[in-house]
Design a protein around this motif. Sequence first.
Motif, short mmCIF file in Angstrom:
data_model
loop_
_atom_site.label_atom_id
_atom_site.label_comp_id
_atom_site.label_asym_id
_atom_site.label_seq_id
_atom_site.Cartn_x
_atom_site.Cartn_y
_atom_site.Cartn_z
N LYS A 93 0.81 -1.21 0.00
CA LYS A 93 0.00 0.00 0.00
C LYS A 93 0.85 1.26 0.00
O LYS A 93 0.36 2.35 -0.35
CB LYS A 93 -0.94 0.00 1.21
CG LYS A 93 -2.02 -1.07 1.16
CD LYS A 93 -2.86 -1.06 2.43
CE LYS A 93 -3.90 -2.16 2.43
NZ LYS A 93 -4.71 -2.17 3.68
N ASP A 94 2.11 1.15 0.37
CA ASP A 94 3.00 2.31 0.43
C ASP A 94 3.74 2.56 -0.87
O ASP A 94 4.55 3.48 -0.96
CB ASP A 94 4.02 2.14 1.56
CG ASP A 94 3.38 2.19 2.94
OD1 ASP A 94 2.35 2.86 3.08
OD2 ASP A 94 3.92 1.56 3.87
N PHE A 95 3.47 1.74 -1.91
CA PHE A 95 4.20 1.86 -3.16
C PHE A 95 3.26 2.16 -4.32
O PHE A 95 2.04 1.97 -4.24
CB PHE A 95 5.00 0.58 -3.44
CG PHE A 95 6.23 0.46 -2.58
CD1 PHE A 95 7.45 0.93 -3.03
CD2 PHE A 95 6.15 -0.08 -1.30
CE1 PHE A 95 8.58 0.84 -2.24
CE2 PHE A 95 7.28 -0.17 -0.49
CZ PHE A 95 8.50 0.29 -0.98
N SER A 127 -0.76 -2.86 -14.36
CA SER A 127 0.34 -2.00 -14.77
C SER A 127 1.29 -2.83 -15.64
O SER A 127 1.82 -3.85 -15.20
CB SER A 127 1.08 -1.44 -13.56
OG SER A 127 2.05 -0.50 -13.95
N GLN A 128 1.47 -2.38 -16.88
CA GLN A 128 2.36 -3.04 -17.81
C GLN A 128 3.45 -2.06 -18.27
O GLN A 128 3.19 -0.87 -18.40
CB GLN A 128 1.60 -3.54 -19.04
CG GLN A 128 0.53 -4.58 -18.74
CD GLN A 128 -0.25 -4.95 -20.00
OE1 GLN A 128 -0.48 -4.11 -20.86
NE2 GLN A 128 -0.67 -6.19 -20.08
N LYS A 129 4.64 -2.58 -18.50
CA LYS A 129 5.71 -1.80 -19.10
C LYS A 129 6.33 -2.63 -20.22
O LYS A 129 6.63 -3.81 -20.03
CB LYS A 129 6.79 -1.44 -18.08
CG LYS A 129 6.34 -0.47 -16.99
CD LYS A 129 7.52 -0.09 -16.09
CE LYS A 129 7.08 0.74 -14.90
NZ LYS A 129 8.22 1.13 -14.03
N GLY A 174 7.87 5.27 -13.64
CA GLY A 174 6.50 4.84 -13.36
C GLY A 174 6.38 3.89 -12.18
O GLY A 174 7.09 4.01 -11.18
N ALA A 175 5.47 2.95 -12.31
CA ALA A 175 5.05 2.09 -11.20
C ALA A 175 6.20 1.29 -10.60
O ALA A 175 7.18 0.95 -11.28
CB ALA A 175 3.95 1.13 -11.68
N ASP A 176 6.06 0.97 -9.31
CA ASP A 176 7.04 0.14 -8.60
C ASP A 176 6.82 -1.34 -8.84
O ASP A 176 7.70 -2.15 -8.54
CB ASP A 176 6.96 0.41 -7.09
CG ASP A 176 7.49 1.78 -6.71
OD1 ASP A 176 8.66 2.05 -7.01
OD2 ASP A 176 6.72 2.56 -6.13
N LEU A 177 5.64 -1.70 -9.34
CA LEU A 177 5.30 -3.11 -9.56
C LEU A 177 4.59 -3.23 -10.89
O LEU A 177 3.61 -2.53 -11.13
CB LEU A 177 4.40 -3.62 -8.42
CG LEU A 177 4.00 -5.09 -8.46
CD1 LEU A 177 5.20 -5.99 -8.17
CD2 LEU A 177 2.89 -5.37 -7.46
N LEU A 193 11.07 -1.26 -3.86
CA LEU A 193 10.09 -2.26 -3.42
C LEU A 193 10.80 -3.56 -3.06
O LEU A 193 10.46 -4.20 -2.06
CB LEU A 193 9.04 -2.47 -4.50
CG LEU A 193 7.98 -3.54 -4.21
CD1 LEU A 193 7.30 -3.30 -2.86
CD2 LEU A 193 6.95 -3.58 -5.33
N HIS A 194 11.75 -3.97 -3.88
CA HIS A 194 12.52 -5.18 -3.57
C HIS A 194 13.17 -5.08 -2.20
O HIS A 194 13.09 -6.00 -1.38
CB HIS A 194 13.59 -5.40 -4.63
CG HIS A 194 14.68 -6.33 -4.21
ND1 HIS A 194 15.83 -5.89 -3.57
CD2 HIS A 194 14.80 -7.68 -4.31
CE1 HIS A 194 16.60 -6.92 -3.30
NE2 HIS A 194 16.01 -8.02 -3.74
N ASP A 195 13.81 -3.94 -1.93
CA ASP A 195 14.50 -3.77 -0.65
C ASP A 195 13.52 -3.80 0.53
O ASP A 195 13.83 -4.35 1.60
CB ASP A 195 15.26 -2.45 -0.64
CG ASP A 195 16.43 -2.45 -1.62
OD1 ASP A 195 16.78 -3.54 -2.13
OD2 ASP A 195 16.98 -1.36 -1.89
N ALA A 196 12.33 -3.23 0.32
CA ALA A 196 11.32 -3.23 1.38
C ALA A 196 10.82 -4.65 1.66
O ALA A 196 10.63 -5.04 2.83
CB ALA A 196 10.15 -2.33 0.99
N ILE A 197 10.63 -5.44 0.61
CA ILE A 197 10.18 -6.82 0.79
C ILE A 197 11.26 -7.64 1.50
O ILE A 197 10.97 -8.41 2.42
CB ILE A 197 9.82 -7.44 -0.58
CG1 ILE A 197 8.53 -6.81 -1.12
CG2 ILE A 197 9.65 -8.96 -0.46
CD1 ILE A 197 8.16 -7.26 -2.51
N GLU A 198 12.49 -7.48 1.08
CA GLU A 198 13.58 -8.20 1.72
C GLU A 198 13.71 -7.79 3.19
O GLU A 198 13.95 -8.63 4.06
CB GLU A 198 14.89 -7.94 0.99
CG GLU A 198 14.98 -8.57 -0.39
CD GLU A 198 15.22 -10.07 -0.32
OE1 GLU A 198 16.37 -10.50 -0.47
OE2 GLU A 198 14.23 -10.82 -0.11
N GLY A 199 13.55 -6.49 3.46
CA GLY A 199 13.66 -6.01 4.83
C GLY A 199 12.56 -6.49 5.74
O GLY A 199 12.72 -6.56 6.96
#
Length: 216
Positions: A93-95, A127-129, A174-177, A193-199
Amino acid sequence: MSSVSSNYLLGNKLGIREKFFGQDWAPPKFEQDALTPEQLANVNRSSQGEKLEREEFVEAAYVFDHRRWSRVKDLFWVSGFLAVKGKLAELLKDFDLGGGELVEFPIFEMDKTTQLSGPFYFLNFGSQKDCFVPRESQRVSFLARNKKTGQELWSGPIEPKDGEIAVSASARVGADLWVDPKLSSAIFMSGLLHDAIEGAKLKIDFRFARARIVPD
């Protein structure tokens, strides 16, 4: 990037069953019934990063084996759709999810009336890139091309190594995910986002690999 979508353990004997809109509850057994062509199409659309309507997801689920359900972590499958709960849901929710969102759904006790505290959410990517660069990537295979749109579909290694998958520099914007519809079973995310998930130390094998950025 994460190839967590290839981790079958996230959907293996979770002790829950589901109900699709306009259909009866699935029976309390571990063996999954085959999806209808429409349901399967929605699962595939979701995996390619398309945003779904609420009615295209599962309506609700119920627990028939609490021992199994008690072991389920914050990321799990419900009939082909990725779902989140707990610390992971709050973290997301924070991303910036771009056009995506978390879609709340209920999970009930066996009586299908008493609702678990939750909350539980489907991960509605939306969300697509267009950033995956096949010619610069390693261990990727061409699968098919959509005759109408010309869209290519490639597969990558189940557990890619750092640098094997190449993306253009536009991935930073753009989007983080997000999902790139050209690469199956891959979820991309920002370094933050990766770092937040790992943390968060969620004890989930996301099968992370660092993508290599190449010039646009």
